[in-house]
Design an enzyme around this catalytic site. Structure first.
Site, PDB file in Angstrom:
ATOM      1  N   HIS A 241       2.247  52.311  69.830  1.00  0.00           N
ATOM      2  CA  HIS A 241       2.401  53.436  70.760  1.00  0.00           C
ATOM      3  C   HIS A 241       1.630  54.642  70.242  1.00  0.00           C
ATOM      4  O   HIS A 241       1.193  54.642  69.082  1.00  0.00           O
ATOM      5  CB  HIS A 241       3.885  53.818  70.872  1.00  0.00           C
ATOM      6  CG  HIS A 241       4.403  54.403  69.599  1.00  0.00           C
ATOM      7  ND1 HIS A 241       4.781  53.634  68.523  1.00  0.00           N
ATOM      8  CD2 HIS A 241       4.555  55.694  69.190  1.00  0.00           C
ATOM      9  CE1 HIS A 241       5.156  54.414  67.526  1.00  0.00           C
ATOM     10  NE2 HIS A 241       5.031  55.673  67.899  1.00  0.00           N
TER      11      HIS A 241
ATOM     12  N   HIS B  30      -2.692  58.985  67.785  1.00  0.00           N
ATOM     13  CA  HIS B  30      -3.098  57.744  67.120  1.00  0.00           C
ATOM     14  C   HIS B  30      -2.077  56.649  67.368  1.00  0.00           C
ATOM     15  O   HIS B  30      -0.924  56.929  67.702  1.00  0.00           O
ATOM     16  CB  HIS B  30      -3.231  57.976  65.610  1.00  0.00           C
ATOM     17  CG  HIS B  30      -1.938  58.348  64.964  1.00  0.00           C
ATOM     18  ND1 HIS B  30      -1.422  59.625  65.014  1.00  0.00           N
ATOM     19  CD2 HIS B  30      -1.029  57.602  64.289  1.00  0.00           C
ATOM     20  CE1 HIS B  30      -0.258  59.649  64.396  1.00  0.00           C
ATOM     21  NE2 HIS B  30       0.013  58.427  63.942  1.00  0.00           N
TER      22      HIS B  30
HETATM   23  P1  ATP Z   1       9.907  53.405  60.336  1.00  0.00           P
HETATM   24  O1  ATP Z   1      10.224  54.856  60.085  1.00  0.00           O
HETATM   25  O2  ATP Z   1      11.103  52.541  60.414  1.00  0.00           O
HETATM   26  O3  ATP Z   1       8.850  52.878  59.467  1.00  0.00           O
HETATM   27  P2  ATP Z   1       8.702  54.434  62.700  1.00  0.00           P
HETATM   28  O4  ATP Z   1       8.106  55.513  61.865  1.00  0.00           O
HETATM   29  O5  ATP Z   1       7.834  53.797  63.732  1.00  0.00           O
HETATM   30  O6  ATP Z   1       9.282  53.282  61.814  1.00  0.00           O
HETATM   31  P3  ATP Z   1      10.523  56.469  63.506  1.00  0.00           P
HETATM   32  O7  ATP Z   1      10.532  57.045  62.129  1.00  0.00           O
HETATM   33  O8  ATP Z   1      11.787  56.455  64.264  1.00  0.00           O
HETATM   34  O9  ATP Z   1       9.984  54.978  63.474  1.00  0.00           O
HETATM   35  O10 ATP Z   1       9.413  57.266  64.315  1.00  0.00           O
HETATM   36  C1  ATP Z   1       9.185  57.130  65.705  1.00  0.00           C
HETATM   37  C2  ATP Z   1       7.836  57.766  66.009  1.00  0.00           C
HETATM   38  O11 ATP Z   1       7.887  59.163  65.692  1.00  0.00           O
HETATM   39  C3  ATP Z   1       6.681  57.212  65.176  1.00  0.00           C
HETATM   40  O12 ATP Z   1       5.501  57.306  65.928  1.00  0.00           O
HETATM   41  C4  ATP Z   1       6.585  58.156  64.004  1.00  0.00           C
HETATM   42  O13 ATP Z   1       5.296  58.210  63.460  1.00  0.00           O
HETATM   43  C5  ATP Z   1       6.942  59.478  64.662  1.00  0.00           C
HETATM   44  N1  ATP Z   1       7.595  60.386  63.702  1.00  0.00           N
HETATM   45  C6  ATP Z   1       8.605  60.086  62.872  1.00  0.00           C
HETATM   46  N2  ATP Z   1       8.985  61.158  62.138  1.00  0.00           N
HETATM   47  C7  ATP Z   1       8.167  62.172  62.535  1.00  0.00           C
HETATM   48  C8  ATP Z   1       8.038  63.545  62.161  1.00  0.00           C
HETATM   49  N3  ATP Z   1       8.829  64.112  61.255  1.00  0.00           N
HETATM   50  N4  ATP Z   1       7.083  64.282  62.783  1.00  0.00           N
HETATM   51  C9  ATP Z   1       6.267  63.745  63.720  1.00  0.00           C
HETATM   52  N5  ATP Z   1       6.341  62.463  64.115  1.00  0.00           N
HETATM   53  C10 ATP Z   1       7.269  61.677  63.538  1.00  0.00           C
END
Ligand code: ATP
Ligand code: MG
Length: 180
Positions: free
Chosen positions: A43, A125
Site C-alpha cells: 500500500h 512509497h
Molecule cells: P509492522 O509495524 O508490523 O512491521 P506495518 O509497519 O506495516 O507493520 P503499522 O506499524 O501498523 O504496520 O503501520 C501501518 C502503516 O503506517 C505503514 O505504512 C507504516 O509505514 C505507517 N506508519 C507506521 N507508523 C508510522 C509513523 N509513526 N509515522 C508515519 N507512518 C507510520
C-alpha cells in the site's frame, strides 16, 4: 473504556499489481533482504493516525467523506532503501500533485484531530521489505508500473499471531478531474 484502534489512510494496490510486485521482488532481491511485506499489505500510506479512539475515528471518517480529490495515476519508477527504518521501497520520481494534495489534506485533518504527524517530508512509497538493516543491492530500475488511483481508504492495522494485518474500514472514490 472504549478501545483504541491503530488506523491509517492509504491507497491500495490492485490485486494484479500486488502479484506483479511480489514476483519481481522474489526475482530481484536476495532471500535475506529483510521481512517481505505480504502481497495483500502492499500500500501507499497517505496519513498515519496511530492508536485512536472511536470518537476521533468517527470525526476523521466524516471529514474524509467531504474531501474532494481527483483521480490520478503514478509511475512506480523509483526504488530505494532507508537503512535507518530498514525499509526497501518503490515509489515515484515525481509524485502527482493530486496525490500530494490528498495526502496533505488528510494529514492536516489528522493533525487537527490530535494525531501527531511526522515532521519529515511526505515521500509516497510502497514498502517491499521491513527490517532490512544491512546494505541491500538495489535493482537498477523497477518495471515502471503504472498505479491508477481511483479511491482511498481507511485501514485498521492489527498484529495477531506474529502477523500484521490490515482491514479496510472505509473507501472513498476519487473524482474525475472534469467533475471537480
Ligand atoms: P509492522 O509495524 O508490523 O512491521 P506495518 O509497519 O506495516 O507493520 P503499522 O506499524 O501498523 O504496520 O503501520 C501501518 C502503516 O503506517 C505503514 O505504512 C507504516 O509505514 C505507517 N506508519 C507506521 N507508523 C508510522 C509513523 N509513526 N509515522 C508515519 N507512518 C507510520
Ligand atoms: Mg510499523
Amino acid at each position: 473504556m472504549s478501545a483504541e484502534r491503530r488506523l491509517f489512510f492509504a491507497l491500495s494496490l490492485p490485486a494484479k499489481l500486488q502479484k506483479q510486485v511480489i514476483k519481481w521482488r522474489a526475482e530481484c532481491f536476495p532471500q535475506d533482504t529483510g521481512r517481505p511485506v505480504a502481497a495483500a499489505n502492499l500500500h501507499i500510506t497517505l496519513a498515519f493516525l496511530g492508536e485512536i479512539s472511536e470518537l476521533k475515528a468517527e470525526a476523521l471518517i466524516r471529514v474524509a467523506g467531504r474531501i474532494q480529490a481527483q483521480k490520478f495515476s503514478m509511475h512506480l519508477d523509483d526504488i530505494g532503501h532507508w537503512p535507518g527504518s530498514g525499509v526497501v521501497w518503490i515509489g515515484a520520481k515525481r509524485a502527482p500533485n493530486a496525490l500530494l494534495q490528498l495526502a496533505s489534506v488528510l494529514r492536516s485533518h489528522a493533525a487537527r484531530n490530535g494525531c501527531h504527524q511526522s515532521a519529515l517530508p511526505f515521500h509516497p512509497h510502497v514498502s517491499l521489505y521491513r527490517s532490512a538493516t544491512r546494505p541491500v543491492a538495489i535493482p537498477p530500475a523497477t518495471p515502471q508500473w503504472l498505479l491508477e488511483a481511483d479511491a482511498f481508504s481507511l485501514y485498521e492495522s492489527t498484529y495477531e499471531r506474529g502477523r500484521t494485518r490490515y482491514r479496510c474500514l472505509r473507501t472513498w472514490p476519487l473524482a474525475d478531474a472534469s467533475a471537480l
